[in-house]
Motif scaffolding. Structure first.
Motif, PDB file in Angstrom:
ATOM      1  N   PHE A   1       8.174   1.917 -18.161  1.00  0.00           N
ATOM      2  CA  PHE A   1       8.757   1.058 -16.848  1.00  0.00           C
ATOM      3  C   PHE A   1       9.665   1.201 -16.500  1.00  0.00           C
ATOM      4  CE2 PHE A   1       5.057  -1.987 -18.337  1.00  0.00           C
ATOM      5  CZ  PHE A   1       4.053  -0.979 -17.968  1.00  0.00           C
TER       6      PHE A   1
ATOM      7  N   ILE B   1      13.754 -10.816 -11.184  1.00  0.00           N
ATOM      8  CA  ILE B   1      12.778 -10.857 -10.320  1.00  0.00           C
ATOM      9  C   ILE B   1      13.227 -11.854  -9.155  1.00  0.00           C
ATOM     10  CG2 ILE B   1      10.599 -11.802  -9.861  1.00  0.00           C
ATOM     11  CD1 ILE B   1       9.693 -10.703 -12.433  1.00  0.00           C
TER      12      ILE B   1
ATOM     13  N   TYR C   1       8.582  -5.884 -11.743  1.00  0.00           N
ATOM     14  CA  TYR C   1       7.491  -6.371 -12.055  1.00  0.00           C
ATOM     15  C   TYR C   1       7.105  -6.145 -13.266  1.00  0.00           C
ATOM     16  CZ  TYR C   1       7.949  -8.253  -7.272  1.00  0.00           C
ATOM     17  OH  TYR C   1       8.347  -8.348  -6.213  1.00  0.00           O
ATOM     18  N   ALA C   2       6.822  -5.020 -13.752  1.00  0.00           N
ATOM     19  CA  ALA C   2       5.985  -4.504 -14.785  1.00  0.00           C
ATOM     20  C   ALA C   2       7.113  -4.713 -16.158  1.00  0.00           C
ATOM     21  CB  ALA C   2       5.903  -2.740 -14.670  1.00  0.00           C
TER      22      ALA C   2
ATOM     23  N   LEU D   1      10.686   4.251 -14.024  1.00  0.00           N
ATOM     24  CA  LEU D   1       9.723   4.546 -12.737  1.00  0.00           C
ATOM     25  C   LEU D   1      10.545   4.870 -11.510  1.00  0.00           C
ATOM     26  CD1 LEU D   1       7.282   1.395 -12.897  1.00  0.00           C
ATOM     27  CD2 LEU D   1       6.865   3.703 -13.315  1.00  0.00           C
TER      28      LEU D   1
ATOM     29  N   TRP E   1       8.852   3.630  -5.919  1.00  0.00           N
ATOM     30  CA  TRP E   1       7.769   2.668  -6.437  1.00  0.00           C
ATOM     31  C   TRP E   1       8.234   0.888  -5.932  1.00  0.00           C
ATOM     32  CZ3 TRP E   1       3.875   3.257 -10.783  1.00  0.00           C
ATOM     33  CH2 TRP E   1       3.426   4.686 -10.848  1.00  0.00           C
ATOM     34  N   GLY E   2       9.467   1.021  -5.540  1.00  0.00           N
ATOM     35  CA  GLY E   2       9.942  -0.431  -5.126  1.00  0.00           C
ATOM     36  C   GLY E   2      10.143  -1.338  -6.205  1.00  0.00           C
ATOM     37  N   LEU E   3       9.808  -2.517  -6.037  1.00  0.00           N
ATOM     38  CA  LEU E   3       9.844  -3.511  -7.312  1.00  0.00           C
ATOM     39  C   LEU E   3       9.004  -3.562  -8.264  1.00  0.00           C
ATOM     40  CD1 LEU E   3      10.952  -6.577  -4.984  1.00  0.00           C
ATOM     41  CD2 LEU E   3      12.353  -5.133  -5.990  1.00  0.00           C
ATOM     42  N   SER E   4       8.320  -2.496  -8.498  1.00  0.00           N
ATOM     43  CA  SER E   4       7.248  -2.281  -9.492  1.00  0.00           C
ATOM     44  C   SER E   4       7.836  -2.299 -10.881  1.00  0.00           C
ATOM     45  CB  SER E   4       6.318  -0.831  -9.261  1.00  0.00           C
ATOM     46  OG  SER E   4       5.792  -1.245  -8.014  1.00  0.00           O
ATOM     47  N   GLN E   5       8.964  -1.580 -10.786  1.00  0.00           N
ATOM     48  CA  GLN E   5       9.724  -1.410 -12.214  1.00  0.00           C
ATOM     49  C   GLN E   5      10.051  -2.987 -12.706  1.00  0.00           C
ATOM     50  OE1 GLN E   5      14.032  -0.571 -12.375  1.00  0.00           O
ATOM     51  NE2 GLN E   5      13.399   1.322 -13.658  1.00  0.00           N
TER      52      GLN E   5
ATOM     53  N   GLN F   1      17.703   4.107 -12.394  1.00  0.00           N
ATOM     54  CA  GLN F   1      17.701   4.467 -10.898  1.00  0.00           C
ATOM     55  C   GLN F   1      18.913   5.046 -10.348  1.00  0.00           C
ATOM     56  OE1 GLN F   1      15.891   1.055  -9.064  1.00  0.00           O
ATOM     57  NE2 GLN F   1      13.787   1.520  -9.886  1.00  0.00           N
TER      58      GLN F   1
END
Length: 335
Positions: free
Chosen positions: A235, A291, A248-249, A238, A242-246, A13
């Motif tokens: 993942f 996380i 989490y996934a 991302l 998408w925020g914290l989706s990266q 990122q």
């Protein structure tokens, strides 16, 4: 010290933000296809490996014919495509991630992005499909090789021999330790190994990297491993929106893979299962730590998470090295 939410979530990122800023200032020129002009490191390594393999085979054939002998093909250790398949399996996630990063940073429209997705990922996706189809066809249908399980009699005999070796019975200390080492090696081989692949040695030398480390019930586990690498590469790139989706996934995928390896134990030997469980468990623990840091649980700071990840990796490598040294020691004592 700033809270963790002010720090970037990943190195990918950070690279994406920098490229977007450079492109906005007009310092990065070129259209949607500009990043693809320069060949990636994986492509250069693959081309170099294939050329080196062909050169070795050509020199070996020329040397054999010069001596007046008949060329019966390459030896098992040099048979094509043993080297290339090993490289693809090892570099599979890197190739997939390079494809995703190229599409993520190219700045193209959705139509170009869709075309790039189909074109760039056709090779790793085709390799994944071909691997599953090839292993299933050659082993399950054609039965080119077979998997022989170790019988219960050998396990019982190895267990008795190990118990008998624990009794010193007036033996010298060195002889007693050597006997225990030999009995332990026989015990681990018979009890902790499900079996072994037997059959065509040339086929195993050429394609063994796809299945030889797994037992018969998990002969297609290489497909699961390649699919995990493909999804993980997706993942990790991302977009920041998408925020914290990266996190989490990626963490969920690593945790699922760790549970699968620990519960299923797909490898033929206990050492391979232990090492795979340690590596995958370490990656899952790293994901859980990220996380926890992203959710700001227990007032964790970024340096604390970095130290935890560092020590997790160090302990994992140390355990793997100790297990490998123990295997080498037992094998030496057995000889």
């Amino acid at each position: 010290m700033l809270p963790l939410c002010y720090y970037p979530l990943s190195q990918t990122q950070v690279r994406s933000h920098l490229l977007d800023e450079i492109r906005r200032q007009g310092k990065l020129t070129g259209g949607p296809g500009a990043p693809a002009r320069e060949r990636s490191l994986q492509q250069r390594a693959a081309d170099s490996l294939v050329l080196l393999h062909l050169l070795v085979l050509w020199l070996l054939k020329k040397r054999t014919l010069r001596k007046g002998k008949k060329w019966n093909g390459a030896p098992v250790a040099l048979a094509f495509p043993a080297w290339e398949l090993t490289f693809l399996v090892v570099a599979y996630q890197g190739v997939c991630q390079s494809c995703f990063i190229t599409m993520r940073t190219s700045g193209c429209s959705m139509s170009y992005f869709t075309i790039a997705l189909l074109v760039l990922l056709c090779v790793p996706t085709a390799f994944l499909v071909w691997t599953i189809w090839f292993v299933w066809r050659q082993i399950k249908q054609r039965e080119v090789i077979r998997y022989e399980k170790f019988g219960e009699e050998g396990k019982v005999d190895a267990t008795r021999a190990l118990r008998a070796s624990l009794k010193k019975n007036g033996q010298p200390c060195c002889a007693w330790i050597a006997a225990i080492s030999v009995a332990t090696t026989d015990f681990t081989t018979a009890v902790w190994h499900h079996g072994e692949w037997v059959g065509n040695p040339r086929f195993m030398g050429m394609y063994g990297v796809l299945f030889e480390n797994f037992d018969l019930s998990h002969v297609l586990f290489i497909g699961f491993d390649l699919l995990r690498k493909l999804l993980l590469a997706l993942f990790l790139v991302l977009p920041p929106s998408w925020g914290l989706s990266q996190i989490y996934a990626a963490s969920g995928l690593q945790g699922l893979a760790a549970c699968t390896i620990m519960l299923r134990r797909p490898h033929t030997g206990y050492v391979e299962n232990v090492k795979a469980s340690l590596v995958q468990g370490s990656q899952a623990a790293t994901g859980l730590a990220m996380i926890a840091g992203a959710l700001r649980l227990w007032s964790l700071k970024l340096p604390d998470i970095a130290i935890f990840v560092m020590w997790t990796q160090i302990l994992t490598v140390l355990c793997i090295v100790l297990v490998q040294i123990g295997e080498i020691g037992r094998a030496s004592c057995r000889e």
